[in-house]
Every structure is written in C-alpha cells, then in structure tokens.
Scaffold this motif. Structure first.
Motif, PDB file in Angstrom:
ATOM      1  N   HIS A   1       0.640  -1.182  -0.381  1.00  0.00           N
ATOM      2  CA  HIS A   1      -0.042  -0.055  -0.019  1.00  0.00           C
ATOM      3  C   HIS A   1       1.181   1.366  -0.212  1.00  0.00           C
ATOM      4  CE1 HIS A   1      -3.554  -2.951   0.937  1.00  0.00           C
ATOM      5  NE2 HIS A   1      -2.519  -2.783   1.624  1.00  0.00           N
ATOM      6  N   PRO A   2       1.601   1.508  -1.141  1.00  0.00           N
ATOM      7  CA  PRO A   2       2.296   2.727  -0.761  1.00  0.00           C
ATOM      8  C   PRO A   2       1.553   3.683  -0.559  1.00  0.00           C
ATOM      9  CG  PRO A   2       1.826   1.677  -3.308  1.00  0.00           C
ATOM     10  CD  PRO A   2       1.627   1.017  -2.564  1.00  0.00           C
ATOM     11  N   ASP A   3      -0.068   3.483  -1.023  1.00  0.00           N
ATOM     12  CA  ASP A   3      -0.341   5.624  -0.920  1.00  0.00           C
ATOM     13  C   ASP A   3      -0.506   5.390   0.392  1.00  0.00           C
ATOM     14  OD1 ASP A   3      -1.963   2.754  -1.065  1.00  0.00           O
ATOM     15  OD2 ASP A   3      -3.776   3.866  -1.492  1.00  0.00           O
ATOM     16  N   ALA A   4      -0.494   4.651   1.952  1.00  0.00           N
ATOM     17  CA  ALA A   4      -0.418   4.373   3.379  1.00  0.00           C
ATOM     18  C   ALA A   4       0.857   5.653   4.099  1.00  0.00           C
ATOM     19  CB  ALA A   4      -0.837   3.553   3.611  1.00  0.00           C
ATOM     20  N   LYS A   5      -0.241   5.896   4.815  1.00  0.00           N
ATOM     21  CA  LYS A   5       1.074   6.637   5.409  1.00  0.00           C
ATOM     22  C   LYS A   5       1.305   6.126   7.103  1.00  0.00           C
ATOM     23  CE  LYS A   5       0.842  11.896   4.107  1.00  0.00           C
ATOM     24  NZ  LYS A   5       0.486  13.141   4.701  1.00  0.00           N
TER      25      LYS A   5
END
Ligand code: SF4
Length: 310
Positions: A190-194
């Motif tokens: 999930h590269p879009d997760a922080k």
C-alpha cells in the motif's frame, strides 16, 4: 445475555446509581459505544476530576481507575475486571523506583500516568503522551529530570527537547512489539498509505513513521490529513473511533512480531466485556480502594499536570 438487553440494563443501572461510564480509546467497540465519555488518559483524568456522578465505572486499566479515585476520593470507582493491569505500570515496581530516586536526589521526577498510585506518590509531575512535551518544557533546562517508566517515550522526548533525562527502563508490551519488517511489507503493498505511530513504539518504528503522536493526536491527524489510507502503530482499539470519524478512509492495524491475527491488542484493556460492565454496576465491583496517605501524595503531581496542560 444479548447486547441490546445488556445495554438496556446498563442504562437503567447507570441512571439509578447516578453512575458514569468512562472508556479508554483502546476499549472494545461495544463498551466505547455505551460509555458516557471515550478518551485518552488525559481526557479521562479530566473527566474523573469534573464529574458529579456518585459512581465511576472505569473501562480502562487499573492505574487509570486509581487516578480517578485519587482525583475523586469521595466517589465510588469501579473497575469491571480487577485483572486489567498494565505491563508498563508493572515494569516500574515501587521499591526499585524509590531506590532509584534516592540515588539521584538532585533530580525531579516526571512520571507518565501509566504508573501505580505508589509510584505517583514518589513523583513531582505526572504527564501523558498528549502533554509530555509541554510538561518537560515547563521545567528549567538546568534542572535534571528522571523520566519514568517508558524508555521509548523518554527517548523520543529527549530527542525533541535536546535534554538528557535519566530514563527508567520500562516498556509497554503492545507498543514494543510492532514488527518493522511486517509494517514495511504492508507499506510495499500500500504505497499510498501513511504510517502513524505512538511515541511508546520503538525507535525504528518511530523513524519509519510519517507522523508520531499520542492516541488523541493520531485520531486528530487521520481526521485532518488528506491521505485516505493509514497504517496505525498503536493499540487497535483506536481504529473504532478512526473509522467512525472517517468512514471514507482505510485503516490498517500495524502487526506485532508474533501473532496469527493482524493487529496488536492490549490484553489488559480487552479483559473488559459488556457483561462485566453490567455486573460491575449491578454488584459494585470491583471497587478501587487506596490508602489516604497515598491519595494525599499522589494527587499533587496529577494536579500539577492538569494545571500545566490547561
Ligand atoms: Fe498499559 Fe500498554 Fe495496555 Fe496501555 S497499551 S494499558 S501502556 S499495557
């Protein structure tokens, strides 16, 4: 007993006994839903001091119920399961802490509220993860400090303030056990997760995090930040409020090193159930009792904290 029947019985008893139910963010969802107030340690301390209820049912852990009793000694404070302790508070036994303090008589003691009443009685100012920075910064730089009991929070605060506080070597079993490797695997998927983390997490998890903050600060962050997906490195109970306030966002609990499930629960917080809250109200169990002298000594550092955090 079914959940709706239990809820009805709890509501009737709460009214009859002029009771208030306080629940920590790490509590199971059905208890958070029936509580009069849900919050972090600082919020719950404030509520305990302010409430005009005769009975406080504390759906948190033992040190929190003790804090409520210290702030409201005339009230009946109940803990639904007496075994709900805290590994962090237990990592600071009072006799060892007293000896440590005596070895450093020029230091003042700042203790995280996650300590027993006995340790609070040896403390100059308490703090929570929400107000710790403010409390430390209120102390002159020339004044040496002992910080107890969480070494990860202490290290984090030393980094933020540039101080060299003497740290007690304690830790919380939940926050110590997040697996950086597993977190990195989730981030790859999930590269879009922080990644957001509590300051009780270990240094490697803190370094990897996009945001570090107390439970309340994490909740605020996910609500105001534009990202739609978060990996949450703190106790998984907070995900209930995060999802409730942000139904359009995705929350992934950070996994611990050893677990078959994907999240990291506080085994103490999760000892409480709706049934136990009902029995607690019905039978006045389990009542928190503290020695008057301990209350007299322990209330001072808590009151200092509340004054400084207003
Ligand atoms: Fe204690 Fe950790 Fe549980 Fe919080 S999460 S109550 S610090 S054991």
């Amino acid at each position: 007993m079914e959940k709706n029947v239990l809820n009805e019985k709890i509501n009737a008893l709460r009214k009859e006994k002029n009771a208030v139910i306080l629940a920590h963010y790490y509590q199971v969802a059905e208890i958070q839903e029936i509580a009069d107030f849900v919050g972090d340690s600082l919020d719950l301390s404030r509520k305990s001091a302010e409430t005009d209820a005769d009975v406080i049912v504390f759906a948190g852990v033992h040190f929190m119920a003790e804090t409520a009793k210290i702030l409201s000694p005339q009230k009946k404070v109940l803990l639904p399961d007496l075994r709900a302790g805290c590994s962090l508070a237990e990592s600071c036994p009072v006799d060892e802490f007293r000896a440590f303090r005596e070895q450093h008589p020029d230091h003042i003691v700042v203790s995280y509220v996650n300590t027993t009443a006995d340790v609070k009685a040896l403390t100059d100012i308490t703090c929570t993860s929400t107000n710790a920075l403010k409390i430390i910064n209120s102390i002159p730089e020339s004044q040496p400090i002992i910080f107890a009991p969480d070494r990860n929070l202490g290290n984090y605060l030393n980094g933020l303030t540039g101080r060299n506080m003497l740290l007690w070597d304690g830790a919380c079993h939940v926050h110590e056990e997040f697996s950086l490797e597993k977190i990195m695997n989730i981030l790859e998927e999930h590269p879009d997760a922080k990644l957001i983390a509590h300051p009780e997490c270990t240094r490697p998890v803190q370094i990897a995090a996009d945001f570090i903050g107390s439970t309340s600060a994490l909740l605020r962050f996910v609500t105001t930040d534009e990202s739609k997906k978060f990996i949450v490195a703190t106790e998984s109970g907070i995900l209930h409020q995060m999802r409730k306030k942000n139904p359009d966002k995705t929350f992934i609990p950070a996994p611990p090193i050893d677990s078959t499930c994907g999240c990291n629960d506080c085994r103490f917080m999760k000892m409480h159930t709706l049934q136990k809250v009902y029995e607690s109200l019905r039978d006045d169990k389990f009542e928190i009792r503290l020695d008057d002298e301990i209350i007299r000594k322990a209330v001072m550092p808590i009151q200092k904290m509340l004054e400084l955090s207003n």
